[in-house]
Design an enzyme around this catalytic site. Structure first.
Site, short mmCIF file in Angstrom:
data_model
loop_
_atom_site.label_atom_id
_atom_site.label_comp_id
_atom_site.label_asym_id
_atom_site.label_seq_id
_atom_site.Cartn_x
_atom_site.Cartn_y
_atom_site.Cartn_z
N GLY A 223 40.24 35.84 43.66
CA GLY A 223 39.17 34.97 43.14
C GLY A 223 39.12 34.89 41.62
O GLY A 223 40.16 34.81 40.94
N ILE A 224 37.91 34.90 41.12
CA ILE A 224 37.69 34.73 39.68
C ILE A 224 38.34 35.87 38.88
O ILE A 224 38.90 35.65 37.81
CB ILE A 224 36.17 34.65 39.40
CG1 ILE A 224 35.61 33.35 40.00
CG2 ILE A 224 35.87 34.75 37.91
CD1 ILE A 224 34.09 33.27 40.04
N ASP A 266 36.71 52.31 43.41
CA ASP A 266 35.43 51.71 43.79
C ASP A 266 34.46 51.96 42.64
O ASP A 266 34.17 53.12 42.31
CB ASP A 266 34.94 52.36 45.10
CG ASP A 266 33.64 51.73 45.58
OD1 ASP A 266 32.85 51.23 44.74
OD2 ASP A 266 33.40 51.76 46.80
N ASN A 293 33.49 41.88 36.41
CA ASN A 293 33.53 40.75 37.34
C ASN A 293 33.24 41.15 38.79
O ASN A 293 32.76 40.33 39.57
CB ASN A 293 34.93 40.10 37.24
CG ASN A 293 35.22 39.17 38.40
OD1 ASN A 293 34.74 38.04 38.45
ND2 ASN A 293 35.98 39.66 39.38
N ALA A 294 33.52 42.40 39.17
CA ALA A 294 33.33 42.81 40.57
C ALA A 294 31.89 42.54 40.98
O ALA A 294 30.95 42.84 40.25
CB ALA A 294 33.65 44.30 40.74
N GLY A 295 31.74 41.92 42.15
CA GLY A 295 30.39 41.62 42.62
C GLY A 295 30.41 41.34 44.10
O GLY A 295 31.45 40.98 44.65
N TYR A 358 20.78 39.65 45.12
CA TYR A 358 21.87 39.17 44.26
C TYR A 358 21.30 38.57 42.96
O TYR A 358 21.77 38.88 41.86
CB TYR A 358 22.65 38.13 45.05
CG TYR A 358 23.85 37.53 44.37
CD1 TYR A 358 25.05 38.23 44.27
CD2 TYR A 358 23.81 36.23 43.85
CE1 TYR A 358 26.17 37.66 43.68
CE2 TYR A 358 24.92 35.65 43.25
CZ TYR A 358 26.09 36.37 43.17
OH TYR A 358 27.20 35.80 42.58
N LYS A 362 21.94 39.49 39.01
CA LYS A 362 22.59 38.54 38.10
C LYS A 362 21.65 38.15 36.95
O LYS A 362 22.11 37.88 35.84
CB LYS A 362 23.06 37.30 38.89
CG LYS A 362 24.14 37.63 39.94
CD LYS A 362 25.38 38.26 39.31
CE LYS A 362 26.51 38.46 40.30
NZ LYS A 362 27.69 39.09 39.68
N THR A 393 35.99 29.58 45.83
CA THR A 393 36.62 30.88 46.10
C THR A 393 36.29 31.32 47.53
O THR A 393 35.55 30.66 48.24
CB THR A 393 36.09 31.99 45.17
OG1 THR A 393 34.71 32.17 45.46
CG2 THR A 393 36.27 31.66 43.71
P1 NAD Z 1 35.31 37.64 45.42
O1 NAD Z 1 34.53 38.24 46.52
O2 NAD Z 1 36.42 36.70 45.75
O3 NAD Z 1 35.90 38.79 44.47
C1 NAD Z 1 35.11 39.89 44.06
C2 NAD Z 1 36.02 41.08 43.89
O4 NAD Z 1 35.20 42.21 43.53
C3 NAD Z 1 36.74 41.43 45.21
O5 NAD Z 1 38.12 41.57 45.01
C4 NAD Z 1 36.10 42.75 45.60
O6 NAD Z 1 36.95 43.63 46.31
C5 NAD Z 1 35.69 43.33 44.23
N1 NAD Z 1 34.69 44.36 44.41
C6 NAD Z 1 33.58 44.30 45.19
N2 NAD Z 1 32.97 45.50 45.20
C7 NAD Z 1 33.70 46.34 44.43
C8 NAD Z 1 33.59 47.71 44.08
N3 NAD Z 1 32.59 48.45 44.56
N4 NAD Z 1 34.52 48.25 43.28
C9 NAD Z 1 35.54 47.51 42.81
N5 NAD Z 1 35.72 46.20 43.12
C10 NAD Z 1 34.80 45.62 43.92
O7 NAD Z 1 34.26 36.95 44.45
P2 NAD Z 1 34.43 35.82 43.34
O8 NAD Z 1 33.94 34.55 43.91
O9 NAD Z 1 35.77 35.86 42.71
O10 NAD Z 1 33.30 36.31 42.30
C11 NAD Z 1 33.57 37.11 41.16
C12 NAD Z 1 32.28 37.31 40.39
O11 NAD Z 1 31.71 36.05 40.06
C13 NAD Z 1 31.22 38.07 41.18
O12 NAD Z 1 30.51 38.92 40.31
C14 NAD Z 1 30.33 36.95 41.68
O13 NAD Z 1 29.02 37.41 41.92
C15 NAD Z 1 30.39 35.98 40.53
N6 NAD Z 1 30.07 34.60 40.94
C16 NAD Z 1 30.88 33.89 41.79
C17 NAD Z 1 30.53 32.58 42.15
C18 NAD Z 1 31.38 31.71 43.05
O14 NAD Z 1 31.03 30.56 43.28
N7 NAD Z 1 32.47 32.19 43.59
C19 NAD Z 1 29.36 32.02 41.66
C20 NAD Z 1 28.56 32.77 40.81
C21 NAD Z 1 28.93 34.06 40.45
#
Ligand code: NAD
Length: 452
Positions: A223-224, A266, A293-295, A358, A362, A393
């Site tokens: 993802g991001i 983790d 970025n992890a979320g 969430y 945020k 994503t």
């Molecule tokens: P995603 O779920 O594809 O990727 C998130 C990554 O974080 C995953 O690889 C996951 O394994 C990792 N992660 C989760 N818990 C973890 C932990 N305890 N330790 C280490 N790694 C961990 O999500 P994404 O869509 O790529 O989002 C990335 C960030 O952007 C997040 O913080 C999300 O909240 C934020 N975000 C995303 C969107 C969207 O539309 N996709 C919108 C707003 C905000």
């Protein structure tokens, strides 16, 4: 995630039908595939305007010309000739009569903006504007720019505002290059503050902007995060990619693809902060860029949300970040001149149904960067948050079809963003050239109508 409507709208057989049905016909957005170049505006025509008494026009012009733009001081007389960008200095506006300059200048320009054109307006910081009336006018520019963004978004045009503190106009080169350039694709309707708060870096490279720097990206397996690791590496950073041990394989693939290294960890484990600091110090002597970025999401209405769902989200999205920062800053792992970037969300800006947990985390990050930034300024460190909107994503692929389709269209650009679009904003904020920006939360949402 395929955008079927976009495909139909631009197919020769179905495009007419899409228009006849009154469905949105979004413009394919221009995106960069490579890194920054020394002359990003080499083939671009940018119209420069300004109200009398403005203090940022000279630096704006310098930034455009330094980037190779053909700068025009008036609209081309040939009817129909479009401009690729507009930079307008509104820092001289102080009264309702002055504000007329916005209408006078932009009225004829709106129809002459090329597809994917960029508009950047510069305004005084309202609190520095002097009289309350002048502060009102400065703040009013934001309403103007946001409305303009909504009117021109269908053509892929973005419109953003930079409030410029007096004395900070010399810091405009990086912001002008970003907001007037091709890397800001999905960033529109935003207002950032350019201030003299953070001391200037020794050098501001305009390409290979992160050469010699070490960057940590959490959640980098996909993802991001993966897109961010790739983009930072394109600017020359050595990227340490972190994700949970369960995704070791995908993490290794990201790290390999970006010529970086992986750290399976983790972030919520009790020893994570210590292990993080140890790994960065042992391998690299420290770190220059940290992208939190992890979320995770655990969506449920509050009435049904379990305390475990609350705790899990708070632990990953907030507590782990605070603990990591305490260790990175407290033990000197983040080097002077460093950059901290936090992934917030438009849920944090506007709240969202079923996301009380969430959205709390945020929104917390928005408050955190505002409080943290002044404390780190004397060390040359910037801290900013990035709030993505609808990004295509795995997270949004889980949505029901109709919700996804509606979410995708509820923004001025009428389409979802790509992980790369978020990575572009994160990367800009990670570069030395972004030293004028700290404590900001910037959305990358195509000017989403939610929370706008
Ligand atoms: P995603 O779920 O594809 O990727 C998130 C990554 O974080 C995953 O690889 C996951 O394994 C990792 N992660 C989760 N818990 C973890 C932990 N305890 N330790 C280490 N790694 C961990 O999500 P994404 O869509 O790529 O989002 C990335 C960030 O952007 C997040 O913080 C999300 O909240 C934020 N975000 C995303 C969107 C969207 O539309 N996709 C919108 C707003 C905000």
């Amino acid at each position: 995630m395929a955008d079927q409507l976009m495909k139909l709208a631009h197919h020769p057989l179905t495009g007419g039908l899409v228009r006849a049905l009154g469905l949105p016909s979004p413009t394919p957005l221009a995106r960069a595939s490579g890194g920054y170049t020394a002359r990003p505006f080499a083939d671009r025509t940018v119209l420069l305007g300004g109200a009398p008494g403005g203090f940022a026009t000279t630096e704006g012009r310098r930034a455009l010309q330094g980037g190779g733009a053909a700068v025009l001081e008036a609209l081309p007389t040939e009817e129909g000739r479009a401009v690729d960008g507009v930079l307008f200095d509104a820092t001289g506006l102080a009264s309702p009569a002055d504000a007329r300059a916005l209408h006078d200048f932009f009225h004829p320009v709106v129809r002459r903006l090329a597809r994917n054109a960029r508009v950047l307006v510069l305004a005084s910081l309202p609190e520095e504007a002097g009289a309350p009336a002048a502060a009102a006018i400065a703040r009013g520019v934001e309403g103007f720019v946001r409305s303009l963004g909504k009117e021109v978004g269908r053509r892929g045009v973005t419109a953003n505002l930079a409030y410029v503190a007096r004395g900070a106009e010399v810091r405009l080169e990086g912001p002008v290059r970003f907001f007037c350039g091709v890397h800001s694709t999905y960033v529109s309707g935003q207002a950032v503050r350019v201030t003299p708060a953070v001391r200037a870096p020794e050098a501001v490279p305009l390409h290979a902007a992160l050469a010699g720097k070490v960057a940590l990206v959490t959640g980098a397996a996909r993802g991001i995060g993966a897109a961010t690791a790739e983009r930072l590496a394109q600017e020359g950073a050595r990227v340490v990619c972190l994700d949970v041990p369960a995704l070791r394989e995908a993490l290794g693939a990201t790290a390999k693809a970006v010529g970086g290294e992986s750290l399976a960890l983790d972030v919520t484990s009790p020893d994570a902060p210590a292990r993080l600091v140890a790994a960065l110090k042992e391998r690299h002597g420290g770190v220059d860029v940290v992208v939190h970025n992890a979320g995770i999401t655990r969506d449920r209405t509050l009435a049904k949300m379990t305390s475990q769902e609350w705790e899990q989200v708070l632990a990953v999205n907030l507590a782990a970040i605070l603990a990591a920062d305490e260790a990175l800053l407290g033990q000197g792992a983040l080097r002077d001149g460093g950059r901290l970037v936090y992934l917030s969300s438009i849920s944090g800006v506007a709240g969202n149904f079923g996301q009380a947990n969430y959205a709390a985390t945020k929104a917390a990050l928005i408050g955190y960067v505002a409080a943290l930034a002044p404390r780190l300024a004397s060390r040359g460190i910037c801290a900013n948050a990035v709030a993505p909107g609808f990004i295509e994503t795995a997270m949004v692929a889980k949505m029901p079809l109709l919700t996804r389709e509606v979410g995708r269209r509820l923004n001025a650009l009428s389409q979802g963003g790509q992980p790369r679009d978020v990575a572009e904003l994160v990367t800009f904020l990670s570069t030395p050239g972004a030293f004028g920006l700290t404590g900001n939360t910037v959305r990358v949402c195509g000017q989403g109508l939610i929370g706008a």
